[in-house]
Enzyme design. Structure first.
Site: not given
Length: 624
Positions: A6, A49-50, A372
């Site tokens: 989350d 994602g409470r 990169n």
């Protein structure tokens, strides 16, 4: 170390597991987009994602969702009408699909839950659109970890061990966290307290405060999403009367399109007229320049490659024609998204300012290359997608090797002379050895590596993985190393070789590249707006100082605008790499994990810091 998909822990930009969860969400969204487009549907997606809306917010940014619901920032009263109006406007603009992302814990401003079914009923009732609900559930927790998560977890693990070794009886418990591209140690209790304060602020309906407490990464994601998602009416836009051109230069890199979309939309929001240049500097001097509108970049975030078209041509020999095109189209600023050629191209354009006054306009470059290898930036758009391609292939190869015992695979990666992909890919895939140009090796090293693998084959893990950067040594080619290992390992192990090639440049961009591309391009356009205002004198734009030709790069903790002229000394132009590269410090870690006896450089280890609540604003430094 915090492991949570989350990303709901204050004090760190990313928790371990978040990036992998984003990969699962984006895979589903990409698959849904094709069916939604075919059937002209609206999809409502519920993600986890409470208590924290990070996954919903970043996935909405990464797929260009029409609307997102998160617990930290509930929609204002009357949102139902606003959302339906926006969805119908998008349909009127010939957009064939609508995507709405809902966090599991989404609420309205009265703390009442907003469910996917309620949104579906609303859309069907008000608009009559064919609407479907998809609840991702525990799919988001599964699957193989992404390259980003493997590297993050490895770096955090090292930092945690160093923190333990340095700790005394009086050292407070600490959390190892990530800020920008740097590992940082923070007191555990300060972070926990701040995390609890977020919930408290949400309960008290202080939503702005909750977003601020979540940290700079969350705040920036939210402000970028707001910038890009809402199309203002022409009457509401500021009229800047400036024309800004966007072009891609160099080899294609996944995430370039997300950056172009972001740049175009932010530019239009700031009141500029945006122009797209096809085929890099070559298209520029040939006059392949046309205006690009808000709707033209719809659905670009998930597209790989470069939709504008890109070439490696440098501008130096065609400055007269480029100056002429700038004059014809009255271009007041340039945004170049690309690799090493883009950097060299900006140097050439800035050196031509004395001769051509048309080149005296603000120019900024956003690094986008799988290799990169751009000085002034720790990370480039596209390299994360390439790393995932390498890691996926290595995983499959290791699986095939575990079926047939005692096999060693030799894999060649891209990157020119820059060993980033080979080193970091090797760390993520669990390689035994990685050969790169930056760390010279000789026949004794090769012999030592073969002996190390011979010893390994006597243990329970009877497979080997060797990575080689394409230009690490002109004589020790992939074929040579393959033949050497085959001969020396005869009777103990057999060898196979694999050249990954352009597979590393292709594919859909990873969530990190979409998000990174979106945010840096938005920052670059905001810089252009500020610089245009500063350099507008006497009815025209005139910018000829060094700090009006910049590269926007991620430097340790922050995004920094650096004049390209200052980066010249940091560059090895022959080999097209920066003289100093941060990831070389990860090399000993890879060797330790492959059971080589070596020491780890602890000079870069973090010190215990305090959680910062109020961040000072610096003029040329932006947080990401």
């Amino acid at each position: 170390m915090v492991g949570s998909i989350d990303n709901d822990f204050c004090g760190t930009d990313m928790t371990i597991g978040t990036d992998s969860a984003l990969h699962r969400i984006i895979e589903v969204v990409d698959a849904i987009m094709t069916t939604a487009q075919s059937h002209q549907r609206t999809f409502v997606l519920e993600v986890m994602g409470r208590h924290c809306g990070y996954l919903a917010l970043v996935s909405a940014l990464a797929c260009g969702a029409d609307w997102v619901f998160i617990p930290e920032m509930p929609p204002e009263d009357g949102w139902e009408d606003n959302m339906c109006q926006k969805l119908s406007e998008n349909r009127a603009d010939k957009k064939r699909l609508n995507i709405i992302i809902v966090a599991e814990g989404a609420i309205d401003s009265h703390n009442k839950a907003i469910t996917p079914d309620y949104i579906k009923e609303l859309v069907v009732r008000c608009l009559g659109f064919d609407t479907r609900v998809t609840i991702l559930g525990h799919v988001q927790r599964g699957g193989t970890p992404s390259a980003f998560d493997r590297i993050l977890a490895s770096r955090m693990g090292v930092e945690a061990v160093l923190a333990l070794l340095e700790a005394s009886a009086n050292t407070p418990a600490c959390v190892v966290s990530l800020v920008g591209n740097q590992a940082v140690r923070l007191p555990l209790m300060e972070c926990v307290q701040m995390t609890q304060e977020v919930q408290k602020a949400m309960d008290e309906k202080k939503f702005e405060e909750a977003v601020r407490l979540r940290g700079r990464s969350f705040e920036n994601n939210l402000s970028t999403y707001r910038l890009l998602s809402y199309r203002k009416a022409d009457s509401e836009l500021p009229n800047s009367s400036f024309n800004v051109a966007v072009l891609n230069v160099g080899a294609p890199a996944a995430g370039m399109n997300a950056a172009v979309r972001s740049a175009v939309r932010v530019g239009i929001t700031e009141g500029h007229k945006m122009f797209a240049v096809s085929d890099g500097f070559e298209g520029f001097y040939k006059g392949q320049i046309k205006e690009i509108k808000w709707g033209d970049v719809g659905g670009w975030t998930g597209q790989g490659g470069s939709l504008l078209g890109t070439k490696r041509t440098l501008p130096g020999k065609h400055l007269d024609k480029i100056a002429e095109q700038i004059r014809i189209h009255n271009i007041n600023a340039l945004l170049v998204i690309g690799g090493f050629e883009a950097y060299v191209g900006l140097l050439e354009l800035s050196s031509g300012r004395d001769k051509y006054s048309e080149l005296c306009v603000p120019m900024v470059m956003v690094p986008a290359t799988v290799s990169n290898n751009i000085p002034g930036s720790d990370l480039s758009i596209g390299s994360d997608t390439a790393l995932n391609a390498i890691t996926d292939t290595c995983d499959r190869i290791k699986q095939s090797a575990s079926g047939t015992k005692r096999r060693v695979f030799i894999i060649e990666t891209m990157g020119g002379y820059c060993g980033y992909l080979a080193t970091v890919g090797g760390l993520a895939a669990g390689a035994d050895t990685v050969y790169i140009y930056e760390e010279p090796f000789d026949i004794r090293d090769l012999q030592g590596n073969v002996e190390h693998l011979t010893q390994k084959m006597k243990t329970s893990i009877q497979r080997g993985l060797v990575l080689r950067n394409e230009n690490c040594n002109e004589n020790f080619t992939t074929d040579f190393i393959y033949q050497l290992y085959s001969e020396e390992g005869r009777g103990v192990f057999d060898c196979r070789k694999n050249i990954l090639g352009h597979m590393q440049q292709g594919g859909a961009p990873s969530p990190f590249d979409r998000n990174f591309g979106t945010k840096v391009a938005a920052k670059a356009i905001q810089w252009i707006t500020r610089t245009l205002k500063d350099s507008y004198k006497g009815g025209r734009v005139f910018a000829n100082s060094d700090d009006t030709v910049c590269l926007l790069g991620m430097r340790r903790r922050a995004l920094v605008f650096q004049p390209v002229s200052e980066l010249r000394d940091e560059t090895d132009f022959v080999h097209r790499i920066p003289k100093e590269q941060w990831w070389l410090k990860l090399r000993p870690l890879m060797k330790i994990l492959a059971k080589y006896k070596t020491s780890y450089d602890v000079s870069d280890a973090g010190q215990l810091e305090h959680v910062s609540r109020f961040r000072p604003k610096e003029s040329n430094t932006e947080t990401i």
